[in-house]
Design a protein around this motif. Structure first.
Motif, PDB file in Angstrom:
ATOM      1  N   ASP A  10     -79.816  72.393  25.476  1.00 23.11           N
ATOM      2  CA  ASP A  10     -78.797  71.398  25.838  1.00 23.11           C
ATOM      3  C   ASP A  10     -77.671  72.010  26.662  1.00 23.11           C
ATOM      4  N   LEU A  11     -77.470  73.319  26.540  1.00 24.77           N
ATOM      5  CA  LEU A  11     -76.362  73.985  27.232  1.00 24.77           C
ATOM      6  C   LEU A  11     -76.714  74.393  28.655  1.00 24.77           C
ATOM      7  N   ILE A  12     -77.923  74.092  29.117  1.00 21.77           N
ATOM      8  CA  ILE A  12     -78.322  74.469  30.465  1.00 21.77           C
ATOM      9  C   ILE A  12     -77.468  73.764  31.506  1.00 21.77           C
ATOM     10  N   TYR A  13     -76.899  72.618  31.132  1.00 23.30           N
ATOM     11  CA  TYR A  13     -76.077  71.870  32.087  1.00 23.30           C
ATOM     12  C   TYR A  13     -74.748  72.576  32.376  1.00 23.30           C
ATOM     13  N   THR A  14     -74.368  73.555  31.567  1.00 19.93           N
ATOM     14  CA  THR A  14     -73.096  74.226  31.795  1.00 19.93           C
ATOM     15  C   THR A  14     -73.122  75.085  33.067  1.00 19.93           C
ATOM     16  N   ILE A  15     -74.302  75.549  33.481  1.00 18.48           N
ATOM     17  CA  ILE A  15     -74.383  76.408  34.676  1.00 18.48           C
ATOM     18  C   ILE A  15     -74.067  75.624  35.947  1.00 18.48           C
ATOM     19  N   PRO A  16     -74.782  74.500  36.220  1.00 18.13           N
ATOM     20  CA  PRO A  16     -74.375  73.725  37.411  1.00 18.13           C
ATOM     21  C   PRO A  16     -72.985  73.125  37.272  1.00 18.13           C
ATOM     22  N   LEU A  17     -72.574  72.839  36.035  1.00 22.72           N
ATOM     23  CA  LEU A  17     -71.239  72.284  35.832  1.00 22.72           C
ATOM     24  C   LEU A  17     -70.161  73.300  36.191  1.00 22.72           C
ATOM     25  N   ALA A  18     -70.409  74.589  35.943  1.00 23.95           N
ATOM     26  CA  ALA A  18     -69.441  75.627  36.300  1.00 23.95           C
ATOM     27  C   ALA A  18     -69.215  75.666  37.812  1.00 23.95           C
ATOM     28  N   PHE A  19     -70.293  75.583  38.586  1.00 15.26           N
ATOM     29  CA  PHE A  19     -70.150  75.562  40.042  1.00 15.26           C
ATOM     30  C   PHE A  19     -69.504  74.261  40.508  1.00 15.26           C
ATOM     31  N   ALA A  20     -69.771  73.163  39.785  1.00 16.29           N
ATOM     32  CA  ALA A  20     -69.098  71.905  40.119  1.00 16.29           C
ATOM     33  C   ALA A  20     -67.602  72.001  39.875  1.00 16.29           C
ATOM     34  N   PHE A  21     -67.208  72.697  38.816  1.00 16.34           N
ATOM     35  CA  PHE A  21     -65.781  72.912  38.548  1.00 16.34           C
ATOM     36  C   PHE A  21     -65.130  73.741  39.653  1.00 16.34           C
ATOM     37  N   ILE A  22     -65.838  74.770  40.153  1.00 18.39           N
ATOM     38  CA  ILE A  22     -65.296  75.595  41.232  1.00 18.39           C
ATOM     39  C   ILE A  22     -65.075  74.760  42.482  1.00 18.39           C
ATOM     40  N   ALA A  23     -66.058  73.907  42.823  1.00 15.58           N
ATOM     41  CA  ALA A  23     -65.908  73.037  43.991  1.00 15.58           C
ATOM     42  C   ALA A  23     -64.785  72.023  43.783  1.00 15.58           C
ATOM     43  N   LEU A  24     -64.716  71.454  42.578  1.00 17.50           N
ATOM     44  CA  LEU A  24     -63.666  70.482  42.284  1.00 17.50           C
ATOM     45  C   LEU A  24     -62.290  71.138  42.338  1.00 17.50           C
ATOM     46  N   ARG A  25     -62.217  72.380  41.877  1.00 20.90           N
ATOM     47  CA  ARG A  25     -60.940  73.100  41.940  1.00 20.90           C
ATOM     48  C   ARG A  25     -60.505  73.308  43.384  1.00 20.90           C
ATOM     49  N   TYR A  26     -61.449  73.642  44.254  1.00 19.26           N
ATOM     50  CA  TYR A  26     -61.131  73.845  45.674  1.00 19.26           C
ATOM     51  C   TYR A  26     -60.542  72.574  46.273  1.00 19.26           C
ATOM     52  N   VAL A  27     -61.144  71.444  45.956  1.00 21.49           N
ATOM     53  CA  VAL A  27     -60.645  70.162  46.482  1.00 21.49           C
ATOM     54  C   VAL A  27     -59.309  69.806  45.839  1.00 21.49           C
ATOM     55  N   PHE A  28     -59.195  70.021  44.537  1.00 18.52           N
ATOM     56  CA  PHE A  28     -57.965  69.685  43.812  1.00 18.52           C
ATOM     57  C   PHE A  28     -56.770  70.456  44.353  1.00 18.52           C
ATOM     58  N   GLU A  29     -56.948  71.759  44.596  1.00 20.11           N
ATOM     59  CA  GLU A  29     -55.837  72.576  45.051  1.00 20.11           C
ATOM     60  C   GLU A  29     -55.336  72.147  46.421  1.00 20.11           C
ATOM     61  N   ARG A  30     -56.233  71.706  47.296  1.00 23.66           N
ATOM     62  CA  ARG A  30     -55.825  71.370  48.649  1.00 23.66           C
ATOM     63  C   ARG A  30     -55.349  69.935  48.794  1.00 23.66           C
TER      64      ARG A  30
END
Length: 404
Positions: A39-59
């Motif tokens: 069930d925790l396999i979704y955390t890996i793509p979610l981590a990269f999604a957080f990095i992308a979301l952070r990039y958009v959020f900061e700008r």
């Protein structure tokens, strides 16, 4: 590979109390869902999604908000282009030794003073700006605030939120609600994204402690889910989120030089942190996993491993509490928080030419201190000049009779 994992990693004595096997915890559809490692396999793509979301959020959000609050960056002198010095700087970012400075001076045809000035300017170029630090703090603030509100809403009506003995009643055959599953996945994905970005984030004095904290948190979240320590795990995450968003909000106003707001938020954060991390966490959460759980099952490997991770976190809590109490002492006896005890290593300018930029605008107390120091130096210099003149006059007078 599956057979190897089943033989070595998923042995029942590692994950389950004595006398209980995997077949004993199989649940029917009407009984709920038992947590499984896949069930925790979704955390890996979610981590990269957080990095992308952070990039958009900061700008899109953080940078405009920093300008609205008045965050200002220091204007720093750029080091002149010099390929040889640049190559040495990238190879070794440490302060060059005296022998290295002499060698570089011969290679570049520059004096030792110019070599030292170049390295000061070059290090200052790489120091993070206030805007970068503000964006980093605002991103963590947004997540911790949302996570705390969502976690509290999902736990407020659960029986184990009020009675911690309920964390172990029926263990390990305890179904996991969908809300708590997503609480786990989002928390683990976020901390995994922080660990992936630790090399590009602002490096602070507690850098090693932060890395240990992220790794311990990931192991804690992952193991507690696989061993079905979900009820206790949700309480651990909620306790941490309760004070983290207050710290990040205080940092945001610190970078914006809203001194009174920053100091007020810091006092609230210090109280919440000391209560939750030094009283609630060890007195309720660690106690229930270390002592109360033995009333329901015999200790096994998972019991020792989980409690060891909790004790590592508690050790980090004590370390950070020491830094916070130092800041509280400064606040109580100096009237304000002079600086963050966990401040980033790369934030303090070491160039004498840029020394005046260290003081925030409107800080009259610091300016008066510097003005007084300058005046005392000028007075000392003037006195020395007067003494020298008097000495010279005496020497001239003493030599006049001999001249006659």
């Amino acid at each position: 590979m599956e057979a190897l994992l089943n033989e070595w990693l998923w042995q029942e004595e590692y994950w389950l109390p004595p006398g209980i096997g995997w077949k004993d915890i199989v649940m029917k559809e009407d009984e709920g869902c038992f947590p499984l490692p896949r069930d925790l396999i979704y955390t890996i793509p979610l981590a990269f999604a957080f990095i992308a979301l952070r990039y958009v959020f900061e700008r899109i959000i953080a940078i405009p908000f920093s300008r609205y609050l008045g965050v200002k960056d220091r204007i720093r002198v750029r080091a002149p282009s010099n390929p040889k010095l640049e190559a040495f700087y990238k190879q070794s970012r440490q302060q060059p030794s005296q022998s290295e400075i002499v060698s570089l001076g011969k290679q570049c045809g520059l004096s030792q003073r110019k070599i030292q000035a170049w390295f000061r300017h070059r290090r200052n170029q790489d120091r993070p700006s206030n805007t970068k630090k503000f964006c980093e703090a605002s991103w963590r603030f947004a997540f911790y605030l949302v996570a705390f509100i969502a976690g509290l809403a999902s736990l407020i009506n659960t029986p184990w939120f009020w009675d911690h003995r309920e964390c172990w009643r029926g263990y390990p055959k305890q179904p996991v609600a969908e809300a708590h599953y997503w609480y786990y996945v989002f928390e683990m994905g976020f901390y995994l994204s922080l660990l992936l970005c630790v090399s590009v984030d602002v490096k602070r004095k507690d850098f090693k402690e932060q890395v240990i904290h992220h790794i311990a948190t990931l192991f804690l979240i992952g193991f507690s889910y696989c061993a079905n320590y979900v009820r206790v795990g949700t309480l651990v995450m909620l306790v941490h989120d309760s004070s983290d968003f207050l710290l990040e909000s205080a940092k945001m106003f610190h970078y914006a030089v809203w001194t009174r707001t920053c100091d007020s938020l810091f006092v609230v954060f210090a109280l919440v942190f000391l209560v939750t991390r030094l009283v609630v966490f060890p007195g309720r959460v660690v106690h229930t996993t270390l002592v109360v759980s033995l009333d329901f099952f015999q200790p096994f490997f998972g019991y020792y491993f989980f409690n060891a991770l909790l004790l590592v976190l508690q050790g980090l809590h004590i370390f950070w509490a020491y830094l916070i109490l130092r800041m509280v002492y400064k606040f109580a006896f100096m009237g304000k928080v002079e600086r963050d005890e966990r401040s980033d290593e790369e934030s303090e300018v070491d160039d004498e030419d840029e020394e005046e930029e260290e003081e925030p605008e409107g800080d009259e107390y610091s300016w008066k201190q510097r003005k007084g120091a300058i005046n005392s130096k000028l007075a000392s210099l003037a006195n020395n000049c007067v003494l020298n003149n008097l000495t010279n006059q005496r020497n001239i007078t003493s030599r006049q009779p001999k001249a006659r």
